[in-house]
Design an enzyme around this catalytic site. Structure first.
Site, PDB file in Angstrom:
ATOM      1  CB  SER A   1      13.961  19.002 -29.270  1.00 47.01           C
ATOM      2  OG  SER A   1      13.725  17.636 -29.109  1.00 47.01           O
TER       3      SER A   1
ATOM      4  CG  ASP B   1      12.914  16.765 -32.767  1.00 45.81           C
ATOM      5  OD1 ASP B   1      13.524  17.633 -32.125  1.00 45.81           O
ATOM      6  OD2 ASP B   1      12.489  16.002 -32.814  1.00 45.81           O
TER       7      ASP B   1
ATOM      8  CE  LYS C   1      10.151  14.816 -29.712  1.00 51.02           C
ATOM      9  NZ  LYS C   1      11.694  15.357 -29.700  1.00 51.02           N
TER      10      LYS C   1
ATOM     11  NE  ARG D   1      19.443  19.730 -28.805  1.00 55.67           N
ATOM     12  CZ  ARG D   1      18.580  19.182 -28.155  1.00 55.67           C
ATOM     13  NH1 ARG D   1      16.972  18.976 -28.726  1.00 55.67           N
ATOM     14  NH2 ARG D   1      18.222  19.203 -26.961  1.00 55.67           N
TER      15      ARG D   1
ATOM     16  CG  HIS E   1       8.019  13.786 -25.037  1.00 51.45           C
ATOM     17  ND1 HIS E   1       8.456  12.923 -26.088  1.00 51.45           N
ATOM     18  CD2 HIS E   1       9.022  14.410 -24.998  1.00 51.45           C
ATOM     19  CE1 HIS E   1       9.587  13.740 -26.947  1.00 51.45           C
ATOM     20  NE2 HIS E   1      10.398  14.285 -25.839  1.00 51.45           N
TER      21      HIS E   1
HETATM   22  N1  URA Z   1      14.254  14.616 -25.140  1.00 51.26           N
HETATM   23  C1  URA Z   1      13.630  15.240 -26.415  1.00 51.26           C
HETATM   24  O1  URA Z   1      12.600  14.847 -27.391  1.00 51.26           O
HETATM   25  N2  URA Z   1      14.048  16.343 -26.946  1.00 51.26           N
HETATM   26  C2  URA Z   1      15.213  16.720 -25.793  1.00 51.26           C
HETATM   27  O2  URA Z   1      15.919  18.212 -26.271  1.00 51.26           O
HETATM   28  C3  URA Z   1      16.001  16.149 -25.306  1.00 51.26           C
HETATM   29  C4  URA Z   1      14.590  15.206 -24.786  1.00 51.26           C
END
Ligand code: URA
Length: 443
Positions: A183, A161, A187, A168, A82
């Site tokens: 966040s 999320d 995930k 957001r 990620h």
């Molecule tokens: N990527 C994400 O999944 N969440 C965030 O808040 C910022 C980047």
């Protein structure tokens, strides 16, 4: 409990308990708390911050707001990656098939564009027919066969999320350490991979603008992952200038495909090799990545012998996309206007500002003003230069891809401000600054 009391407590800088955080997250997911109260909560967190403990509680509440997948029954060891979000960051599109081509299953949930930063789901949707909305059963099925899956959060996985992320984006609460950490990690924990590589971006085109903040974010995410029983690596990478050349959804998809064909911009390819190397390392297929070692050669082989590309095709086919796009990227959405942007003077580039470039692309329609807005998948920019390059007046620095004449002038102005010059040589920017590890004892 009442939402207003929790908002008030955070507004006044007090710490929230595990129960309060969990109650708020669950009630929001059940639509018992309206968006305006969730927005106030987010702003309170943004302004007041959260302790490490609160951030862990928020992450776990979000991860458990839906199902938490257990991939271990299906595949031996799944790896995930990620990015904390950047400009021109299409790494996932190359790294996932590259790692899957080495025999390591990859199962990833991605997000949409957030603020000025692009989102993998939007990029994927530039392939006609590609379905980012998989059910949990489909997600699990594809993780096993073809061994690669790349989708959005399902309603069952980390639904908190999904809702908070979109809110957001339109309430100026994106660049907050606890909100980004929770966040990303909610995930990752919900998606069930045992090994996770995080790419934490730092610089003017990232949510974290200084190295200390980025290290803090990386460390807290590594710690949360280890607590949740995952093997973690976090790289901290530069985001002062865009990664690669293309910025914009379909343009980035085309660049990812070009890289999977064995080409692509050098910086972007190197970035992909590093992240993929760490993913293989976690999965036990390789040693720590170093220049010239065997993992690197294996990965380069997969890019050059067509196996990574074949995996990408398998991914696109499994999710209903038009695979013809991969051999012929001209089938991707195209713009009506293509205009060169030239340098007005000679000199060494001392700045190629990722944020200005992202906003320039955003102004053309590549990003969303508000939750749920449509975006123009075709528009964006190609930036051919990097900090440290020597350019001459009249050299093409960028190409603008637009669909609307009236948006061009603002884009040119933004681009003008993105470049700064020096008369003396300028050091190129590094690709990476640091790497953090947090592994379970067995790895
Ligand atoms: N990527 C994400 O999944 N969440 C965030 O808040 C910022 C980047």
């Amino acid at each position: 409990m009442r939402a207003i009391d929790i908002i008030e407590k955070k507004r006044d800088g007090l710490s929230l308990s595990e129960d309060e955080i969990k109650w708020f997250v669950d009630a929001y997911v059940r639509d018992e708390i309206p968006d305006y109260q969730a927005a106030a909560f987010l702003m309170a967190v943004y302004l007041r911050g959260m302790s490490r403990e609160e951030t862990v509680h928020l992450t776990m509440a979000m991860a458990h707001s839906g199902d938490v997948l257990d991939l271990s029954g299906i595949i031996d060891y799944a790896v995930d990656k990620h990015s904390s979000g950047g400009v021109g960051d299409k790494t996932t599109l190359v790294v996932l098939p590259l790692v899957a081509a080495c025999g390591v299953p990859v199962a990833k949930m991605s997000g949409r564009g957030l603020g000025f930063s692009g989102g993998t789901l939007d990029k994927l949707e530039s392939i006609p027919g590609y379905n980012v909305n998989l059910t949990e059963t489909q997600f699990l099925h594809n993780a096993k066969d073809p061994g690669i899956v790349l989708a959005g959060q399902t309603r069952q996985l980390a639904p908190a999320d999904g809702k908070l992320y979109a809110l957001r984006d339109v309430t100026a609460t994106v660049s907050s350490l606890p909100l980004i950490a929770s966040s990303i990690m909610s995930k990752k924990i919900a998606a069930g991979a045992q090994g996770i590589v995080l790419d934490v971006k730092v610089g003017r085109g990232a949510f974290m603008t200084n190295l200390e903040q980025a290290k803090n974010l990386a460390q807290i995410m590594v710690d949360i992952g280890v607590d949740a029983g995952r093997d973690m690596v976090a790289v901290i990478s530069d985001m002062n200038q865009p990664l690669g050349v293309a910025v914009g959804n379909a343009l980035e998809m085309a660049e990812a495909v070009e890289t999977l064909h064995g080409g692509g911009p050098k910086d972007f390819r190197e970035h992909c090799l590093k992240v993929a190397g760490h993913m293989l390392e976690l999965a036990g297929r390789g040693r720590q990545w170093t220049e010239g070692d065997e993992v690197r050669s294996l990965l380069i082989d997969k890019l050059e012998n067509g196996q990574a590309l074949a995996k990408f095709k398998a991914l696109v086919a499994a999710q209903g996309g038009d695979v013809r796009v991969i051999d012929d990227p001209t089938l991707l959405p195209q713009t009506k206007i293509v205009e060169a942007f030239k340098s007005k003077r000679d000199g060494y580039l001392s700045q190629v500002a990722a944020d200005d470039i992202a906003w320039a692309a955003f102004g053309l329609g590549a990003g969303r003003e508000k939750k749920g807005d449509p975006i123009d998948l075709a528009v964006g920019l190609k930036i051919y230069v990097n900090v440290g390059d020597r350019v001459a007046a009249g050299d093409t620095l960028a190409t603008i891809y637009a669909n609307d004449e009236s948006k061009l002038e603002a884009c040119r102005q933004r681009l003008q401000g993105a470049f700064a010059y020096s008369d003396t040589p300028v050091e190129p920017l590094p690709l990476f600054y640091d790497t953090l590890y947090g592994k379970q004892a067995s790895v």
